[in-house]
Design an enzyme around this catalytic site. Structure first.
Site, PDB file in Angstrom:
ATOM      1  N   CYS A   1       0.515  -1.267  -0.232  1.00 52.93           N
ATOM      2  CA  CYS A   1      -0.122   0.115  -0.383  1.00 52.93           C
ATOM      3  C   CYS A   1       0.527   1.375  -0.566  1.00 52.93           C
ATOM      4  CB  CYS A   1      -1.098  -0.620   1.466  1.00 52.93           C
ATOM      5  SG  CYS A   1      -1.676   1.695   1.971  1.00 52.93           S
TER       6      CYS A   1
ATOM      7  N   CYS B   1      -8.463   1.488   1.865  1.00 53.80           N
ATOM      8  CA  CYS B   1      -7.653   0.155   2.646  1.00 53.80           C
ATOM      9  C   CYS B   1      -7.428  -0.578   2.571  1.00 53.80           C
ATOM     10  CB  CYS B   1      -7.725   0.496   4.013  1.00 53.80           C
ATOM     11  SG  CYS B   1      -6.330  -0.897   5.959  1.00 53.80           S
TER      12      CYS B   1
ATOM     13  N   GLN C   1     -15.813  -9.671  17.356  1.00 57.60           N
ATOM     14  CA  GLN C   1     -14.511  -9.972  16.320  1.00 57.60           C
ATOM     15  C   GLN C   1     -14.463  -9.084  15.389  1.00 57.60           C
ATOM     16  OE1 GLN C   1     -11.808 -11.769  17.227  1.00 57.60           O
ATOM     17  NE2 GLN C   1     -11.973 -12.864  18.915  1.00 57.60           N
TER      18      GLN C   1
ATOM     19  N   ASP D   1     -10.235 -16.234  26.766  1.00 60.70           N
ATOM     20  CA  ASP D   1     -10.187 -15.140  25.799  1.00 60.70           C
ATOM     21  C   ASP D   1      -9.487 -14.174  25.722  1.00 60.70           C
ATOM     22  OD1 ASP D   1      -9.423 -14.085  23.315  1.00 60.70           O
ATOM     23  OD2 ASP D   1     -11.437 -13.651  22.067  1.00 60.70           O
TER      24      ASP D   1
ATOM     25  N   CYS E   1      -4.831 -13.259  21.215  1.00 60.57           N
ATOM     26  CA  CYS E   1      -4.295 -12.748  20.248  1.00 60.57           C
ATOM     27  C   CYS E   1      -2.763 -11.748  20.244  1.00 60.57           C
ATOM     28  CB  CYS E   1      -5.460 -10.566  20.146  1.00 60.57           C
ATOM     29  SG  CYS E   1      -5.191 -10.167  21.590  1.00 60.57           S
TER      30      CYS E   1
END
Length: 411
Positions: free
Chosen positions: A35, A118, A242, A340, A367
């Site tokens: 990009c 984007c 999410q 989580d 994550c």
């Protein structure tokens, strides 16, 4: 670069000499065109790599951190790793020549990098933000100045349900006064009749937090719905959902598979949010208990259980660690705990409570493998064994990688 790579293409060619493979990989990176904002934005740290190279890089990262516990399974990538973000957030600012811009904060700064399109964001969300930028200018509205603490529009948040196609727009303002509000909303809806609901979130404080405490519904119901793993979820402005629903389904199916539920177990979903994984677990368990310290998310989770007709799922607004400790003190048990946590991982108080409750199996979704490695080390020292480590690429082109890990209690 092709947007659809076969699994065979993702595998390194082991039959070739290592130097030849490196030469080919370097050539791929040279030919790959990232990009135009790649170096300014800082949001997609791996965009200089081809997608197969990104997957190799993430696989190595997880193996380096978690490979000491057990063999790491091959990472699960996306077939089409573009425009996967269903939540798009744009900051608004004024340039030196008084031009209104919107985009993202440059990495480690509060300087706004203008973004029109984007490759990771939902395209419809980008279009809507562009329209709002034009309307702000034509309606002669001001944008917020962080130095003075004055100005009207601070951020725009757009959430889209990829399955339902419902769209939420949140206008984050520095003041409750909205000049020409009705005309502005009418003009936005005329340009984008697909918008389901519009909210105004008021954040008058000089803070890095995007959303404030006060919300006003300007159009629609104030929430949207989406379908994930066969369940319908209500999504509010403040609730967590999410970012990548395609890979979330992959991740959650693995988590449910690892939990080995037979229909009789009590499952605790710590950090349950709006109940996304908990409601899926409830379909396969005897009872599911979701615990979350975000009151708005718990309200959404309760509504989601009712919306889907799931009667064996119960949600509580509480600290998950204290909740599990109280369960153990009352001689209650749970066969499975699914967790989580945020990027910071879990603190020792939570992990200690988890050990006290002593479930047979723990399914740990993370994550951040760095903090997960720390937490797994604690659990291994306190009677658990890591059985499976499965990486999933939730955020292509970034250096983030999601992992789902199964732990079982040692005999």
């Amino acid at each position: 670069m092709s947007q659809n790579r076969s699994k065979q293409q993702r595998k390194p060619q082991e039959s070739r000499p290592h130097s030849v493979r490196n030469e080919q990989e370097n050539q791929l990176d040279t030919e790959h065109t990232p990009c135009a904002l790649y170096r300014k934005c800082g949001g997609c740290q791996l965009q200089n790599m081809s997608y197969p190279r990104q997957l190799q890089w993430k696989q190595h990262k997880v193996e380096k951190l978690l490979g000491k516990f057990c063999k790491v399974r091959p990472i699960i990538g996306m077939e089409n790793p573009y425009h996967y973000r269903n939540k798009v957030q744009a900051a608004f600012a004024l340039t030196k020549n008084k031009k209104i811009i919107s985009g993202v904060y440059q990495s480690s700064t509060h300087r706004v990098v203008p973004v029109d399109h984007c490759m990771t964001e939902d395209q419809k969300a980008d279009e809507i933000i562009g329209t709002i930028r034009e309307l702000v200018s034509s309606f002669k509205l001001t944008v917020y100045n962080e130095d003075t603490g004055r100005g009207f529009l601070r951020h725009v948040l757009v959430k889209r349900g990829f399955s339902s196609n419902q769209i939420m727009v949140v206008l984050v303002t520095g003041t409750p006064v909205f000049p020409s509000k009705n005309h502005f909303i009418a003009a936005l809806l005329e340009k984008h009749p697909e918008i389901t609901t519009i909210l105004m979130n008021i954040n008058p404080y000089q803070t890095s937090m995007v959303l404030g405490e006060t919300e006003k519904v300007l159009y629609g119901s104030g929430t949207i719905e989406d379908v994930l793993c066969g369940c319908i979820f209500r999504i509010s402005a403040k609730s967590f959902y999410q970012i990548n629903p395609v890979q979330t389904e992959v991740l959650y199916r693995k988590a449910i598979e690892f939990a080995s539920l037979t229909g009789t177990e009590t499952v605790i979903d710590a950090y349950c949010g709006i109940g996304t994984i908990g409601l899926e677990a409830a379909k396969h368990a005897g009872r599911e208990i979701g615990v979350e310290d975000n009151r708005d998310a718990v309200k959404d989770a309760i509504a989601n259980a009712k919306r889907n007709g799931i009667e064996n799922a119960f949600f509580y607004h509480a600290d998950a660690g204290r909740f599990m400790t109280e369960m153990a003190q009352e001689h209650q048990s749970a066969e499975v705990v699914m967790m989580d946590p945020p990027r910071a991982g879990s603190d020792e108080a939570f992990l200690s409570s988890l050990v006290t409750l002593s479930p047979q199996r723990i399914v740990y979704i993370s994550c951040n493998p760095e903090t997960q490695e720390r937490d797994l080390s604690y659990l291994v020292r306190h009677g658990y064994r890591v059985k499976i480590v499965q990486p999933v690429d939730m955020f292509p082109h970034t250096n983030h990688v999601e992992t789902v890990v199964l732990l079982s209690r040692k005999s």
